[in-house]
Design a protein around this motif. Sequence first.
Motif, PDB file in Angstrom:
ATOM      1  N   THR A 149       0.854  -1.189   0.000  1.00 44.01           N
ATOM      2  CA  THR A 149       0.000   0.000   0.000  1.00 44.01           C
ATOM      3  C   THR A 149       0.887   1.235   0.000  1.00 44.01           C
ATOM      4  N   THR A 150       0.409   2.264  -0.649  1.00 46.10           N
ATOM      5  CA  THR A 150       1.159   3.515  -0.711  1.00 46.10           C
ATOM      6  C   THR A 150       0.714   4.431   0.431  1.00 46.10           C
ATOM      7  N   ASP A 151       1.534   5.434   0.692  1.00 46.18           N
ATOM      8  CA  ASP A 151       1.156   6.426   1.702  1.00 46.18           C
ATOM      9  C   ASP A 151      -0.142   7.119   1.305  1.00 46.18           C
ATOM     10  N   LYS A 152      -0.299   7.364   0.003  1.00 43.26           N
ATOM     11  CA  LYS A 152      -1.513   8.018  -0.473  1.00 43.26           C
ATOM     12  C   LYS A 152      -2.740   7.147  -0.187  1.00 43.26           C
ATOM     13  N   GLN A 153      -2.637   5.850  -0.446  1.00 43.32           N
ATOM     14  CA  GLN A 153      -3.749   4.937  -0.172  1.00 43.32           C
ATOM     15  C   GLN A 153      -4.070   4.913   1.318  1.00 43.32           C
TER      16      GLN A 153
END
Length: 93
Positions: free
Chosen positions: A44-48
């Motif tokens: 998972t990305t920080d944005k997600q």
Amino acid sequence: MSAYEFPDGLIEIQRDYEKANAHVEKLVAALPSALDIMTGKPKTTDKQNDELQKAREARLQAQEKRDQHPWLLGVDDQYAARMQLWKAARSSE
């Protein structure tokens, strides 16, 4: 037909909760599975993570607004009232 007469705005509050919950479910469904993460596949990305955190907060606020509504707090059977509210919100869309 509902056994309850809901005050103005309460059905809309329930709809707001349903929308917030659907948004959280959509974001969660788009995340990689736990198995994928464990095996080193996409993470998972920080944005997600940020978007999911904000969506969960919005859902919690919508839930609290509904659950703390004076009318709902004043009924004898809150479970039955919530079930009827849920049905009323879905049937009048």
